[in-house]
Design an enzyme around this catalytic site. Structure first.
Site, short mmCIF file in Angstrom:
data_model
loop_
_atom_site.label_atom_id
_atom_site.label_comp_id
_atom_site.label_asym_id
_atom_site.label_seq_id
_atom_site.Cartn_x
_atom_site.Cartn_y
_atom_site.Cartn_z
N LYS A 54 4.85 27.25 81.42
CA LYS A 54 4.17 27.90 82.54
C LYS A 54 2.67 28.03 82.26
O LYS A 54 2.22 27.80 81.14
CB LYS A 54 4.78 29.28 82.78
CG LYS A 54 4.64 30.25 81.62
CD LYS A 54 5.41 31.53 81.90
CE LYS A 54 5.33 32.50 80.71
NZ LYS A 54 6.12 33.73 80.94
N ARG A 153 12.12 44.03 84.90
CA ARG A 153 11.15 43.23 85.67
C ARG A 153 11.86 42.58 86.86
O ARG A 153 11.73 43.04 87.99
CB ARG A 153 10.50 42.19 84.74
CG ARG A 153 9.24 41.57 85.28
CD ARG A 153 8.48 40.86 84.18
NE ARG A 153 9.25 39.84 83.49
CZ ARG A 153 8.81 39.16 82.45
NH1 ARG A 153 7.60 39.40 81.96
NH2 ARG A 153 9.56 38.22 81.87
N TYR A 278 -28.45 39.01 81.88
CA TYR A 278 -28.30 40.08 82.86
C TYR A 278 -28.32 41.46 82.20
O TYR A 278 -27.75 41.67 81.14
CB TYR A 278 -26.98 39.92 83.63
CG TYR A 278 -26.94 38.73 84.55
CD1 TYR A 278 -27.85 38.59 85.60
CD2 TYR A 278 -25.97 37.74 84.39
CE1 TYR A 278 -27.81 37.50 86.45
CE2 TYR A 278 -25.90 36.65 85.24
CZ TYR A 278 -26.82 36.54 86.27
OH TYR A 278 -26.76 35.45 87.10
#
Length: 392
Positions: A54, A153, A278
């Protein structure tokens, strides 16, 4: 297209090497390392290995990894998304595929049946819809039943599983190929979960039902629960040479398959006191030589490496300075002879290996690998030579 034919359709090694010369960043996958890891797992477990590939084979590239493993005798694979199953079929691979993605449309049910994909089910409704699709097409449909033994799950509860499985096996076009569950990875709970799965299988046999392939062990179970190997194990991250948790290296020697490389985009001097990136996340404490690398968190180089990452360049590990942005990060190359185009190793096999980079970034190795951008070219090596590249 099947097995080694996939690799035969790839460009020659020399052409792949020329392509790499033009890449600003790329990932190298050592197929020999994957072979080593598969053989180590096989020696340890002595049962069928059904790789879980996966998440783009944990960032390593779905189709090339499957094609290589097929050459090594792997018959079946687990995927988590239907598009992954479809990609394997579109690539011409005729391996067994077990799809864990839930299906919601009759179009998808029919696609699964038509393409000979085994579907994971855990409700009677899903089994009935799959049976209906199979009847329409005049085919049979294979299923694996997911049993929730305690993880909470997905899956049919262990105390309801036998009744459900008995009912779905009565459907005329359904073939039960196996049952599986997933450990919570808490030792005292794991033992209870294994017992629950085995009791379900025993009850099925009392009812005259063959449960098929029984599986509960993934990478964690392979390392820690030899009594859980049953008929098949489902390794994921271990296939790629990464241990699922710190301290498990003693159980089995693995070889990391993946290296992430890039090229220097620009080299410049900055003066003491100059802010960089940044939010002025770094201010130069002295005059410094800075290299810009055109890789950021969009590419899978974690933002958590801001001011902390370690890149290997010119044989030395050098710190990231400033923010890791969407497409860039900077490293301190003071004292090094560095020019644009030079190769930098972002994830390697030394101090910047997968586990170490993930640790520095404050994430898991799973997150690091599965965040690697699928658009970044993957180059596949065997015996030290490039034999495939994706995307072409």
């Amino acid at each position: 297209m099947e097995m080694s034919v996939y690799f035969a359709s790839q460009p020659p090694s020399g052409e792949i090497e020329e392509m790499v010369e033009g890449f600003p960043s790329w990932i190298e996958v050592d197929l020999d390392a994957i072979t080593w890891n598969l053989e180590a797992i096989r020696r340890r477990v002595g049962v069928e290995v059904i790789p879980c590939i996966k998440a783009n084979a944990y960032g390593h590239g779905l189709v090339p990894v499957a094609a290589h493993l097929m050459e090594l005798g792997v018959r079946r694979f687990l995927v988590a998304k239907l598009p992954e199953a479809l990609m394997l079929r579109e690539a011409g691979l005729s391996c067994g595929i077990i799809n864990m993605d839930p299906l919601y449309s009759m179009r998808d049910y029919e696609a699964v049946v038509r393409l000979g994909i085994t579907q994971v089910v855990y409700t009677l409704e899903a089994a009935r819809r799959l049976n209906e699709a199979a009847e329409r097409l005049g085919e049979r449909a294979g299923v694996f039943v997911k049993i929730d033994t305690g993880l909470g799950r997905v899956g049919v509860r262990y105390d309801e599983a036998s009744a459900l499985i008995e009912r779905l096996t009565r459907l005329p076009n359904i073939d039960l190929e196996g049952v599986f569950s997933t450990f919570m990875e808490v030792p005292e709970v794991d033992r209870v979960q294994l017992e629950r799965l085995l009791r379900v299988c025993e009850e099925l046999e009392r009812r005259g039902i063959d449960p098929g392939t029984r599986s509960i062990a993934s990478s964690y179970g392979i390392l820690h629960h030899p009594d859980s190997y049953l008929d098949a194990v489902r390794p994921g991250i271990t296939l790629f040479g990464v241990h699922p948790e710190e301290g498990s290296e003693a159980f089995m020697e693995l070889r990391q398959a993946l290296v992430f490389k890039a090229r220097v985009e620009q080299v410049k001097w900055v003066e003491e006191g100059e802010p960089l990136t940044y939010n002025r996340r770094f201010t130069a404490p002295r005059r410094m030589k800075i290299a810009t690398i055109h890789v950021g968190y969009y590419d899978g180089y974690p933002r958590g490496l801001t001011n902390k990452g370690l890149d290997l360049i010119s044989g030395e590990y050098r710190r990231v300075v400033g923010t890791v942005s969407l497409n860039h990060h900077l490293i301190d190359v003071t004292g090094l002879e560095v020019k644009p185009g030079d190769v930098v190793e972002l994830i390697g096999r030394g101090k910047n290996n997968v586990r170490r980079v993930a640790e520095i970034a404050g994430i898991t190795p799973y997150q690091l690998l599965t965040s690697l951008n699928p658009m970044t070219p993957r180059v596949y090596y065997k015996n030290g030579k490039p034999i495939a590249i994706e995307p072409k």
